[in-house]
Scaffold this motif. Structure first.
Motif, PDB file in Angstrom:
ATOM      1  N   VAL A 189      67.989  23.337 -17.408  1.00 31.85           N
ATOM      2  CA  VAL A 189      66.994  24.203 -16.773  1.00 31.85           C
ATOM      3  C   VAL A 189      67.706  25.209 -15.879  1.00 31.85           C
ATOM      4  N   ARG A 190      67.254  26.465 -15.948  1.00 32.19           N
ATOM      5  CA  ARG A 190      67.910  27.519 -15.183  1.00 32.19           C
ATOM      6  C   ARG A 190      66.955  28.137 -14.162  1.00 32.19           C
ATOM      7  N   SER A 193      62.181  34.879  -9.079  1.00 32.21           N
ATOM      8  CA  SER A 193      62.505  33.506  -9.443  1.00 32.21           C
ATOM      9  C   SER A 193      61.373  32.541  -9.150  1.00 32.21           C
ATOM     10  N   LEU A 194      60.176  33.060  -8.790  1.00 39.35           N
ATOM     11  CA  LEU A 194      59.056  32.157  -8.540  1.00 39.35           C
ATOM     12  C   LEU A 194      57.734  32.824  -8.874  1.00 39.35           C
ATOM     13  N   LEU A 195      56.641  32.080  -8.667  1.00 41.39           N
ATOM     14  CA  LEU A 195      55.293  32.597  -8.921  1.00 41.39           C
ATOM     15  C   LEU A 195      54.755  33.084  -7.587  1.00 41.39           C
ATOM     16  N   ASP A 249      51.436  24.762  -6.358  1.00 39.57           N
ATOM     17  CA  ASP A 249      51.207  25.200  -7.732  1.00 39.57           C
ATOM     18  C   ASP A 249      52.514  25.610  -8.408  1.00 39.57           C
ATOM     19  N   LEU A 260      54.235  22.384  -9.255  1.00 38.96           N
ATOM     20  CA  LEU A 260      53.469  21.703 -10.313  1.00 38.96           C
ATOM     21  C   LEU A 260      53.839  22.236 -11.697  1.00 38.96           C
ATOM     22  N   ILE A 261      54.019  23.566 -11.786  1.00 42.11           N
ATOM     23  CA  ILE A 261      54.336  24.167 -13.086  1.00 42.11           C
ATOM     24  C   ILE A 261      55.559  23.483 -13.707  1.00 42.11           C
ATOM     25  N   GLY A 262      56.495  23.091 -12.850  1.00 39.66           N
ATOM     26  CA  GLY A 262      57.691  22.423 -13.356  1.00 39.66           C
ATOM     27  C   GLY A 262      57.428  21.055 -13.973  1.00 39.66           C
ATOM     28  N   ILE A 295      61.215  24.309  -8.357  1.00 42.22           N
ATOM     29  CA  ILE A 295      60.496  24.391  -9.644  1.00 42.22           C
ATOM     30  C   ILE A 295      61.371  23.786 -10.742  1.00 42.22           C
ATOM     31  N   ALA A 354      61.193  19.870 -13.160  1.00 41.49           N
ATOM     32  CA  ALA A 354      61.303  19.700 -14.608  1.00 41.49           C
ATOM     33  C   ALA A 354      62.317  18.606 -14.968  1.00 41.49           C
TER      34      ALA A 354
END
Ligand SMILES: Nc1ncnc2c1ncn2[C@@H]1O[C@H](COP(=O)(O)OP(=O)(O)OP(=O)(O)O)[C@@H](O)[C@H]1O
Ligand SMILES: [Mg+2]
Lengths: 250, 309
Positions: free
Chosen positions: A92-93, A99-101, A108, A111-113, A160, A164
């Motif tokens: 994962v990079r 680099s974020l939302l 949130d 959470l995406i991760g 993030i 993952a």
């Protein structure tokens, strides 16, 4: 390719690039670039602006297809594989820019991760809290990411990726713009991720002192080509490396 | 979190009241108006649903038409049972949305918008050129079965309201969070092992199924459909509802659809001016309160809480 220099943390080869190449029209951003990442090490990837570091990240993470060469993750040939395939293999990079939302809350974002896995919501939240406390974000879960102070934004992009559950973490200039104390705690985090979570880290960074402190081994890119490789001390004293950096005014 | 719940219950109450109204009101004009308001609310909500991933889906109009034609063809030409003809509307519209999404969503940018526009007009031309489905004059004679006929408006209102709640439910779920993430910065979900193209297609399919059902219900509510009911202008109107109601909340398109549909009934009296009226309303809204009605409400609430401190 290179007879490997023996290093303190040198497990199995977990990522191998062979003669990696990427052209953008007439420009060759990465050319005949070969390197190995061994399990458990922190490998620095340095080079002047425009050397091809971020392009290399895009290639090994499946965000860009190589124009030539081969790529292996955990012994599997993943040349031309999708970002999804490579991420699910454990690489994962993070991103140097955007680099974020930015419009979403810290929770949130993290959470995406977690969505690559099927999990009950409570398990997801547990993961979020664990990652947030490691990265110093525990008190900012409801903050909109774009409103975080810069240092915490950099940490959030790492958070993030950590959500993952990677085995190989590729960080693209995670320390840019961080204050002295923030740099130290980030480096402590990297060391902790390696020792207690068994992560292997590929670190692109311009902060040379940080690279010296954090990395077991360093590879240097210049004009898309491998310029030097070795321990941080060796590389920092390498004539060609000094020349490359001075030649570009850094 | 908690202050959202009463809002949801108020909406449930309004939905139940609408169903009861459609069931009990004796004036057919008013019951059909309620159905039409909710149909437009679903169109606008579905349009906004795809705006969540940052795409303006003009083909909302096409899939509305595909739902209506699916129901009309299976009911009138094939004589299939009522419930089956209704069920097929979202299924066929959803399946074709999947195909449409899969072809268009691999590339970013104005491509999707243009193709969604082209698809809408091409599908409409196919209707006009196919004599078997009535050509330019369309299809007539979609009637609910006798036993259901009297309750049909109430049934339609109930299903349309349920569709609105379903869209809201998805928006508030993990899937909705992923849609928002894709719109915000799709590299992030990609970097953590998610199939962004598949998620975008899923978004288009959910919205397509919703308007497909609305189309099927419309076929029975109106008894007659024609190609000219399904031009790209349907999507432009839906966009007007979204903009006027406000994009920031799921209630926006519903409020916008209700307001403009009701006001539109009045403006239709001065028929030639109808489109100019809509145009003027959109321009004024965007200039005076760009957040739409819900944006205005949020701003008012902000003023109230600030002065309360
Ligand atoms: N998508 C692209 N299209 C065209 N050229 C590109 C693209 N991405 C990178 N390049 C070019 O490739 C070269 C390498 O860029 P890259 O971003 O990999 O450098 P870098 O080592 O990460 O630099 P920096 O330290 O400034 O981040 C540059 O000349 C850049 O302009
Ligand atoms: Mg870079």
């Amino acid at each position: 390719m290179n007879a490997a220099v023996s290093m303190p943390a040198g497990g199995e080869v977990i990522l191998r690039a062979e003669n990696l190449e990427r052209r953008f029209g007439g420009l060759t951003a990465v050319s005949g670039f070969s390197f190995e990442l061994r399990e458990g090490e922190i490998l620095g990837l340095i080079g002047p602006n425009g050397a091809g570091k971020s392009t290399t990240f895009n290639l090994i993470s499946g965000f860009l297809r190589p124009s030539g060469g081969r790529l292996f993750v955990k012994g599997r040939d993943v040349t031309g594989a999708s970002a999804k395939t490579i991420s699910r293999l454990g690489l994962v990079r993070t991103f140097q820019h955007d680099s974020l939302l930015s419009e979403m809350s810290v929770v949130d974002n993290i959470l995406i991760g977690t969505y690559h896995q099927r999990l009950a919501h409570e398990k997801r939240m547990e993961k979020v809290r664990e990652v947030a406390s490691m990265t110093g974000l525990a008190d900012h879960l409801q903050t909109t990411a774009g409103n975080l102070p810069h240092g915490l934004q950099r940490m959030l992009s790492i958070a993030i990726a950590l959500a993952a559950e990677p085995q190989i973490l590729c960080l693209d200039e995670p320390l840019t713009g961080l204050q002295g104390a923030e740099v130290s705690s980030a480096l402590e985090l990297f060391e902790k991720l390696r020792t207690t979570h068994g992560l292997t880290i590929l670190l692109v960074e311009h902060n040379m002192r940080a690279v010296m402190r954090a990395c077991d081994r360093v590879i240097v890119l210049n004009y898309g080509r491998l310029l030097a490789e070795g321990s941080p001390e060796t590389v920092s004293r390498d004539e060609a490396v000094i020349e490359a950096y001075l030649g570009r005014g850094r | 979190m908690w202050n959202r719940l009463p809002g949801v219950w108020i909406c449930v109450a309004i939905a139940i009241a609408s169903v009861l109204f459609a069931l009990l009101a004796t004036n057919a004009y008013y019951t059909s108006l309620v159905v039409w308001v909710l149909t437009n609310a679903v169109l606008a909500s579905a349009l906004r649903f795809v705006l969540q991933i940052g795409e303006l889906n003009i083909a909302t109009a096409a899939f509305f038409g595909i739902g209506a034609y699916t129901t009309a063809i299976t009911a009138v030409l094939l004589g299939w049972p009522f419930w089956l003809t209704l069920l097929l509307a979202p299924l066929v519209a959803g399946a074709l949305s999947a195909l449409f999404g899969w072809v268009t969503l691999r590339t970013k940018g104005p491509y999707f918008l243009l193709v969604s526009f082209a698809v809408t007009e091409v599908v409409r031309l196919i209707y006009t050129q196919t004599n078997a489905i009535g050509g330019n004059s369309g299809l007539v004679g979609m009637f609910p079965p006798m036993a259901i006929d009297a309750y049909y408006p109430a049934l339609a209102v109930a299903l349309l309201a349920a569709t609105l709640f379903a869209l809201y439910g998805v928006e508030r779920s993990d899937l909705g969070r992923l849609f928002k993430a894709i719109e915000n910065n799709d590299a992030i979900p990609r970097s953590v092992g998610l199939n962004v193209v598949l998620l975008k297609v899923l978004c288009v399919v959910i919205a397509g199924s919703a308007v497909g059902l609305a189309g099927g219900l419309h076929a029975y509510a109106n008894n007659v459909i024609a190609p000219s009911d399904f031009t790209f202008f349907v999507a432009i109107l839906a966009l007007a509802y979204v903009k006027i109601g406000g994009e920031g909340h799921a209630l926006g398109p519903v409020l916008g659809a209700a307001l403009l549909t009701l006001v539109g009934q009045w403006v239709a009296g001065i028929s030639a001016w109808e489109n100019i009226f809509y145009g003027a309303v959109i321009v004024v809204t965007l200039l005076v309160f760009p957040g739409g009605l819900v944006g205005l409400a949020a701003r008012a609430r902000g003023l109230v809480t600030r002065s309360a401190r």
